[in-house]
Design a protein around this motif. Structure first.
Motif, PDB file in Angstrom:
ATOM      1  N   PHE A   1      57.764  30.604 -47.108  1.00 34.53           N
ATOM      2  CA  PHE A   1      57.652  31.800 -46.270  1.00 34.53           C
ATOM      3  C   PHE A   1      59.033  32.044 -45.677  1.00 34.53           C
ATOM      4  O   PHE A   1      59.454  31.332 -44.769  1.00 34.53           O
ATOM      5  N   ASP A   2      59.723  33.030 -46.194  1.00 30.50           N
ATOM      6  CA  ASP A   2      61.087  33.321 -45.749  1.00 30.50           C
ATOM      7  C   ASP A   2      61.168  34.735 -45.217  1.00 30.50           C
ATOM      8  O   ASP A   2      60.664  35.667 -45.841  1.00 30.50           O
ATOM      9  N   VAL A   3      61.824  34.885 -44.090  1.00 27.00           N
ATOM     10  CA  VAL A   3      62.034  36.215 -43.518  1.00 27.00           C
ATOM     11  C   VAL A   3      63.524  36.517 -43.585  1.00 27.00           C
ATOM     12  O   VAL A   3      64.351  35.666 -43.231  1.00 27.00           O
ATOM     13  N   PHE A   4      63.864  37.689 -44.074  1.00 25.10           N
ATOM     14  CA  PHE A   4      65.269  38.054 -44.266  1.00 25.10           C
ATOM     15  C   PHE A   4      65.677  39.140 -43.277  1.00 25.10           C
ATOM     16  O   PHE A   4      64.920  40.072 -43.014  1.00 25.10           O
TER      17      PHE A   4
ATOM     18  N   ASP B   1      52.513  41.474 -38.005  1.00 27.45           N
ATOM     19  CA  ASP B   1      52.580  40.964 -36.638  1.00 27.45           C
ATOM     20  C   ASP B   1      53.364  39.658 -36.585  1.00 27.45           C
ATOM     21  O   ASP B   1      54.208  39.458 -35.718  1.00 27.45           O
ATOM     22  N   ILE B   2      53.051  38.777 -37.513  1.00 25.86           N
ATOM     23  CA  ILE B   2      53.723  37.475 -37.535  1.00 25.86           C
ATOM     24  C   ILE B   2      55.229  37.674 -37.681  1.00 25.86           C
ATOM     25  O   ILE B   2      56.023  37.085 -36.944  1.00 25.86           O
ATOM     26  N   VAL B   3      55.608  38.517 -38.616  1.00 26.16           N
ATOM     27  CA  VAL B   3      57.032  38.743 -38.852  1.00 26.16           C
ATOM     28  C   VAL B   3      57.685  39.386 -37.630  1.00 26.16           C
ATOM     29  O   VAL B   3      58.802  39.027 -37.245  1.00 26.16           O
ATOM     30  N   ALA B   4      56.959  40.307 -37.006  1.00 25.88           N
ATOM     31  CA  ALA B   4      57.503  40.951 -35.806  1.00 25.88           C
ATOM     32  C   ALA B   4      57.738  39.922 -34.706  1.00 25.88           C
ATOM     33  O   ALA B   4      58.740  39.970 -33.979  1.00 25.88           O
ATOM     34  N   ARG B   5      56.830  38.978 -34.610  1.00 27.98           N
ATOM     35  CA  ARG B   5      56.994  37.935 -33.595  1.00 27.98           C
ATOM     36  C   ARG B   5      58.218  37.066 -33.902  1.00 27.98           C
ATOM     37  O   ARG B   5      58.982  36.714 -33.007  1.00 27.98           O
ATOM     38  N   PHE B   6      58.408  36.755 -35.169  1.00 27.63           N
ATOM     39  CA  PHE B   6      59.600  35.986 -35.569  1.00 27.63           C
ATOM     40  C   PHE B   6      60.865  36.768 -35.214  1.00 27.63           C
ATOM     41  O   PHE B   6      61.845  36.200 -34.721  1.00 27.63           O
ATOM     42  N   ALA B   7      60.842  38.056 -35.487  1.00 31.06           N
ATOM     43  CA  ALA B   7      62.016  38.884 -35.194  1.00 31.06           C
ATOM     44  C   ALA B   7      62.317  38.850 -33.699  1.00 31.06           C
ATOM     45  O   ALA B   7      63.470  38.697 -33.278  1.00 31.06           O
ATOM     46  N   ALA B   8      61.260  38.964 -32.907  1.00 33.13           N
ATOM     47  CA  ALA B   8      61.441  38.985 -31.456  1.00 33.13           C
ATOM     48  C   ALA B   8      62.006  37.661 -30.955  1.00 33.13           C
ATOM     49  O   ALA B   8      62.923  37.624 -30.135  1.00 33.13           O
ATOM     50  N   SER B   9      61.494  36.561 -31.482  1.00 33.27           N
ATOM     51  CA  SER B   9      61.900  35.258 -30.947  1.00 33.27           C
ATOM     52  C   SER B   9      63.293  34.845 -31.404  1.00 33.27           C
ATOM     53  O   SER B   9      63.954  34.043 -30.751  1.00 33.27           O
ATOM     54  N   THR B  10      63.771  35.386 -32.510  1.00 31.61           N
ATOM     55  CA  THR B  10      65.080  34.982 -33.014  1.00 31.61           C
ATOM     56  C   THR B  10      66.168  36.009 -32.741  1.00 31.61           C
ATOM     57  O   THR B  10      67.353  35.696 -32.846  1.00 31.61           O
ATOM     58  N   GLY B  11      65.768  37.250 -32.465  1.00 30.27           N
ATOM     59  CA  GLY B  11      66.761  38.294 -32.267  1.00 30.27           C
ATOM     60  C   GLY B  11      67.288  38.887 -33.560  1.00 30.27           C
ATOM     61  O   GLY B  11      68.203  39.705 -33.546  1.00 30.27           O
ATOM     62  N   TYR B  12      66.730  38.472 -34.683  1.00 30.53           N
ATOM     63  CA  TYR B  12      67.167  39.020 -35.969  1.00 30.53           C
ATOM     64  C   TYR B  12      66.636  40.451 -36.149  1.00 30.53           C
ATOM     65  O   TYR B  12      65.555  40.780 -35.678  1.00 30.53           O
ATOM     66  N   ALA B  13      67.411  41.264 -36.857  1.00 30.74           N
ATOM     67  CA  ALA B  13      66.924  42.558 -37.333  1.00 30.74           C
ATOM     68  C   ALA B  13      66.341  42.318 -38.718  1.00 30.74           C
ATOM     69  O   ALA B  13      67.073  42.155 -39.688  1.00 30.74           O
ATOM     70  N   VAL B  14      65.034  42.300 -38.795  1.00 32.77           N
ATOM     71  CA  VAL B  14      64.374  41.875 -40.030  1.00 32.77           C
ATOM     72  C   VAL B  14      64.320  43.006 -41.052  1.00 32.77           C
ATOM     73  O   VAL B  14      63.963  44.134 -40.726  1.00 32.77           O
ATOM     74  N   ASP B  15      64.712  42.674 -42.276  1.00 28.03           N
ATOM     75  CA  ASP B  15      64.656  43.655 -43.361  1.00 28.03           C
ATOM     76  C   ASP B  15      63.418  43.467 -44.231  1.00 28.03           C
ATOM     77  O   ASP B  15      62.801  44.421 -44.642  1.00 28.03           O
ATOM     78  N   SER B  16      63.135  42.224 -44.546  1.00 28.21           N
ATOM     79  CA  SER B  16      62.042  41.975 -45.474  1.00 28.21           C
ATOM     80  C   SER B  16      61.607  40.526 -45.340  1.00 28.21           C
ATOM     81  O   SER B  16      62.171  39.768 -44.553  1.00 28.21           O
TER      82      SER B  16
END
Lengths: 151, 151
Positions: free
Chosen positions: A138-141, B120-135
């Motif tokens: 499970f990788d997020v980019f 939702d899961i990915v959005a939470r990861f984005a929030a906790s890491t500060g990354y701008a998630v593409d995919s």
DNA sequence: ATAAATGCAAAGACTTTGCAGGTAC
DNA sequence: GTACCTGCAAAGTCTTTGCATTTAT
């Protein structure tokens, strides 16, 4: 993610060597160095990186041997192949249980993520498809904050 | 996963061509054929497979052009690079929104999976890491029922 | 002693690139 | 007409393999 203290890593090294020996595999200096390097690496090294780190202690170790050993360790379930990256597969010897990663597509930084439900989710997938599940990825980019500022 | 009726695929083809044209990109016969082939493919074709299918209609199309076009479509967000497989990256032109896959490590079969919480899961990861998630990419590996029986 | 592992170099698979000629606009 | 695209072949990466030599057991 629980902190990784040196003691647990030493234990893990001993346990890995134990299991390899129990299977009749030989503990060559190269293999020892490779296992140590993977365990000691804080990130997710490529084969190239492992090789470079080993050359300090065992300057004659070949890249082919690193490839062979890494494949062996993966087959034995001792390390995890992450399988992404522009410059070759990356490996994780710290937590052989799969976990999500956040990967910066600009600078290549890789963060470990935490997702408690992951095992449940995967188990549900296994049940609904009938597959015998071995592993997952499970990788997020995205772009990390640092790259976003400087970009 | 909702069924994919032919009408929606025709619409999608038109929409993709529209967007490409709007960006000043040229609609060559090769590109048209490649887009069609990716959309028509029920699975997750490799570049090789796309190339082979196109050769029926445009026998002179080169592999290099398929590589270039697939990279273009990926950059434009029209298709999804799945990025696994022993014989090259696989692509998905039907649902460019990422979704989990179940992959048989024996025969290579790939199933699409459904996970409502994924965004939702990915959005939470984005929030906790500060990354701008593409995919993202979520792949589960195992052995399919068929291979298990015959194995 | 001997079966297994190493190291080297060559080969393999997938992908990218440079450039001359062709073509959509 | 022109900037963009194609096709070819060559080059680039990452990885695997064959085989003679070395080595852990």
């Amino acid at each position: 993610m629980e902190p990784l203290n040196p003691a647990s890593q030493t234990d893990r090294l001993a346990a890995i060597l134990e299991r390899l020996k129990a299977k009749g595999l030989r503990l060559t200096p190269q293999r020892l160095a490779i296992v140590k390097a993977v365990l000691a690496h804080p990130g997710h090294p490529t084969v190239e990186q492992i090789h470079r780190e080993i050359l300090n202690d065992y300057p004659t170790t070949s890249l082919a041997t690193v490839y062979k050993t890494v494949a062996l360790l993966k087959a034995e379930g001792e390390i995890l192949e992450l399988g992404f990256g522009e410059q070759g597969s990356r490996y994780d010897g710290l937590r052989p249980r799969p976990h999500p990663h956040m990967i910066c597509s600009r600078c290549g930084e890789i963060l470990d993520l935490e997702l408690d439900d992951l095992d449940d989710i995967v188990a549900r997938f296994a049940a609904s498809t009938g597959y015998a599940v071995d592993s997952h990825r499970f990788d997020v980019f995205g772009v990390c904050p640092r790259c976003r500022e400087s970009g």
